[in-house]
Design a protein around this motif. Structure first.
Motif, PDB file in Angstrom:
ATOM      1  N   PRO A   1       2.662   4.384   1.061  1.00 37.81           N
ATOM      2  CA  PRO A   1       3.092   4.754   2.412  1.00 37.81           C
ATOM      3  C   PRO A   1       2.607   6.133   2.856  1.00 37.81           C
ATOM      4  N   ILE A   2       2.230   6.991   1.929  1.00 37.79           N
ATOM      5  CA  ILE A   2       1.800   8.347   2.291  1.00 37.79           C
ATOM      6  C   ILE A   2       0.318   8.355   2.681  1.00 37.79           C
ATOM      7  N   TYR A   3      -0.508   7.775   1.839  1.00 32.84           N
ATOM      8  CA  TYR A   3      -1.952   7.895   2.015  1.00 32.84           C
ATOM      9  C   TYR A   3      -2.610   6.692   2.704  1.00 32.84           C
ATOM     10  N   GLU A   4      -1.993   5.512   2.653  1.00 37.07           N
ATOM     11  CA  GLU A   4      -2.763   4.310   2.997  1.00 37.07           C
ATOM     12  C   GLU A   4      -2.146   3.354   4.015  1.00 37.07           C
ATOM     13  N   ARG A   5      -0.825   3.238   4.011  1.00 40.06           N
ATOM     14  CA  ARG A   5      -0.218   2.107   4.719  1.00 40.06           C
ATOM     15  C   ARG A   5      -0.526   2.121   6.214  1.00 40.06           C
ATOM     16  N   ALA A   6      -0.576   3.324   6.806  1.00 40.02           N
ATOM     17  CA  ALA A   6      -0.776   3.438   8.259  1.00 40.02           C
ATOM     18  C   ALA A   6      -2.151   2.947   8.701  1.00 40.02           C
ATOM     19  N   LEU A   7      -3.080   2.782   7.745  1.00 41.85           N
ATOM     20  CA  LEU A   7      -4.414   2.313   8.116  1.00 41.85           C
ATOM     21  C   LEU A   7      -4.366   0.865   8.584  1.00 41.85           C
ATOM     22  N   GLY A   8      -3.405   0.076   8.066  1.00 40.34           N
ATOM     23  CA  GLY A   8      -3.216  -1.287   8.552  1.00 40.34           C
ATOM     24  C   GLY A   8      -3.867  -2.376   7.722  1.00 40.34           C
ATOM     25  N   LEU A   9      -4.143  -2.095   6.437  1.00 45.75           N
ATOM     26  CA  LEU A   9      -4.688  -3.166   5.591  1.00 45.75           C
ATOM     27  C   LEU A   9      -3.565  -4.066   5.083  1.00 45.75           C
TER      28      LEU A   9
ATOM     29  N   HIS B   1      -4.399   2.757  -6.902  1.00 47.36           N
ATOM     30  CA  HIS B   1      -5.210   2.937  -5.693  1.00 47.36           C
ATOM     31  C   HIS B   1      -6.543   2.185  -5.809  1.00 47.36           C
ATOM     32  N   LEU B   2      -6.885   1.432  -4.756  1.00 47.62           N
ATOM     33  CA  LEU B   2      -8.127   0.653  -4.774  1.00 47.62           C
ATOM     34  C   LEU B   2      -9.339   1.554  -5.011  1.00 47.62           C
ATOM     35  N   GLY B   3      -9.293   2.776  -4.463  1.00 46.30           N
ATOM     36  CA  GLY B   3     -10.427   3.690  -4.575  1.00 46.30           C
ATOM     37  C   GLY B   3     -10.603   4.291  -5.962  1.00 46.30           C
TER      38      GLY B   3
ATOM     39  N   PHE C   1       0.836  -1.209   0.000  1.00 49.02           N
ATOM     40  CA  PHE C   1       0.000   0.000   0.000  1.00 49.02           C
ATOM     41  C   PHE C   1       0.867   1.254   0.000  1.00 49.02           C
TER      42      PHE C   1
END
Ligand code: ZN
Lengths: 154, 381
Positions: free
Chosen positions: B126-134, B240-242, B124
């Protein structure tokens, strides 16, 4: 190798932490402006002037047109859940996130793409595709995507 | 396109943890088997493509570390970071360039040596998504929900994919998880991430695969019955998945269109005899069947229930047991191709499809099927 060799005497070779490179990613000017907006409880997106598509999270270039997204637009803080899942058991990637956790795609009003985030403030069993949600912000912003705490039902 | 054939395949057994072999050892075994299969020696190989991923191997430029076992010394060798089916595509294009008559392709993965959830979380942004934990599993579950919401496909429909593929694996000596299951066994297995149960998800696995491609004049030297490349195509969707419609694999449909165009396939539902697809999760097998035009959108589950995709059905899908029965990532797509080759040669034993002249094999790269590589293979030129 001999068939009767006992491999149980040799433990897996662990060389601790050396591959744990402490990366520091520069957010870049586009994400930096987005994060600055989040710290003021605003959600900004970029628009492609060729196809008029609005990207949230904001992108510098339009992946469809291969053109610059030069216009910034303010989005509503509300949106619609376009996809979700409920994680019931701990997974390594989730870190310390409380269980059960709801991961979701949220299409913010005024955007053409969906933002990946989490849902909170309701029972996981109540989350539905099509559900209306609004952003709940962190009181002490840290300058990142987690400055949106979660999206909660409107 | 000039005629190119697959003349040798080699696969290791797929296991939860190969304690006795490191990743190069696995590749050495697979390459030896592929050369024996073809009746060729390493001197008959003009160039080599290895396929690997540094995060999975825990090693920087890990393609260099698998070179010895792939027989690259004094040869031109290049690497694909991604799925083995894409490595084979690169190997094919090198032959078509006119510079090489044969290509050896290898692919390997040892899931047992790392933490799959952390490795795939790192896919994922690292800026927008990785911290969410998917990770790969939570992303796939999100996709499954979107697909089921759109089509009305139910949990028991997904479970039938697991029952079929684990059951097929009973006939495959390389499979990690051959199991006779019922739909209720799947539905009663642990709910990992809604709506995916443990038995809806492929396992973490170790394994390797090697394949030898040859131009027609060089294929004549091999002892095996050649399996011909009839068509191939690949296509990527947004990162991006979105940005994507997760319920419709449009990059797969585009890749299939290219491959079918080359192969002269106009009615895949009738002209394809069998398929080996990238069933990392149960719902994905249904989505891929539909994306490949083998069933109308949202209708693969009905055909599955009627037995159309069983070994004895009119279009067996994953007669080998598929990835649900053993999933060494990176090698997975190359294994799909190798299993299709076994079918087209008539060597699939109890899993043999009654008609096996034209097969489709699929490789996938990226979360939720971002990129697809589609191969149409044939027993006749
Ligand atoms: Zn555009």
């Amino acid at each position: 190798m001999s068939v009767d060799q006992d491999l149980s005497k040799v433990k897996p070779q662990v060389y601790p932490s050396k591959i744990n490179v402490p990366y520091s990613w520069w957010a870049g000017d586009t994400a930096a402006r987005f994060f600055a907006g989040l710290s003021e409880k605003r959600i900004e997106a970029t628009r492609c002037e060729c196809c008029n598509k609005v990207f949230a999270p904001p992108r510098k270039t339009c992946p469809e047109c291969f053109a610059a997204c030069q216009t910034w637009v303010d989005l509503a803080l509300t949106g619609t859940v376009t996809g979700f899942t409920v994680a019931r058991a701990a997974r390594a990637a989730m870190g310390g996130r409380k269980l059960p956790a709801v991961f979701a795609l949220v299409k913010l009003d005024g955007a053409d793409t969906a933002l990946l985030h989490v849902i909170g403030g309701c029972a996981p069993g109540d989350v539905r595709i099509g559900m209306r949600v609004k952003a709940r912000f962190a009181e002490e912003p840290a300058g990142g995507i987690l400055d949106i705490l979660y999206f909660e039902p409107v | 396109m000039e005629n190119v054939a697959i003349v040798g395949i080699g696969m290791t057994k797929i296991e939860a943890a190969k304690v006795a072999e490191n990743f190069a050892d696995m590749v050495w075994e697979a390459v030896g088997k592929a050369l024996d299969d073809a009746g060729l020696t390493i001197d008959d190989i003009d160039n080599v493509i290895t396929t690997s991923n540094d995060f999975w191997d825990g090693r920087t430029i890990s393609c260099m570390a698998v070179g010895d076992a792939s027989g690259v010394r004094n040869k031109n060798c290049s690497c694909v970071e991604g799925d083995g089916a894409f490595g084979a595509f690169y190997g094919l294009t090198r032959i078509l360039s006119g510079s090489y008559g044969t290509t050896l392709v290898t692919a390997h993965s040892k899931g047992s040596e790392s933490v799959s959830s952390l490795i795939t979380n790192a896919a994922f942004d690292p800026i927008y998504e990785r911290a969410l934990g998917l990770d790969m599993v939570t992303a796939a579950a999100l996709q499954a929900n979107v697909y089921m919401d759109r089509t009305g496909v139910r949990p028991e429909d997904l479970a039938r994919v697991s029952v079929k593929n684990h059951g097929n694996a009973v006939h495959n000596p390389n499979a990690q998880l051959p199991m006779k299951l019922s739909v209720s066994d799947v539905l009663k297995s642990e709910m990992m991430v809604d709506p995916l149960h443990k038995l809806d998800c492929s396992p973490v696995s170790d394994g390797a695969c090697a394949m030898i491609l040859a131009r027609e004049d060089r294929a004549r030297k091999a002892k095996t019955r050649p399996v011909w490349v009839k068509g191939v195509g690949f296509c990527a969707d947004a990162y991006h998945l979105g940005d994507r419609d997760l319920a419709e694999p449009r990059s797969l449909t585009a890749a299939a269109k290219k491959a079918y165009g080359m192969a002269g396939i106009t009615d895949p539902a009738r002209q394809i005899d069998l398929a080996e697809l990238y069933d990392a999760f149960t719902h994905q097998e249904l989505m891929w069947i539909e994306g490949l035009g083998m069933a109308p959108y949202g209708k693969a589950a009905e055909d599955l229930e009627k037995g159309r995709f069983d070994i004895g059905g009119s279009l067996p899908v994953n007669a080998s047991g598929g990835l649900l029965s053993g999933h060494p990532v990176i090698a997975a797509g190359l294994i799909r191709m190798a299993e299709a080759v076994r079918q087209l040669r008539g060597e699939a034993g109890a899993a043999q499809a009654s008609k096996a002249k034209t097969a489709v094999a699929q490789g996938v790269n990226g979360l939720c099927g971002q990129s697809h590589c589609v191969w149409v293979l044939g027993s006749e030129k």
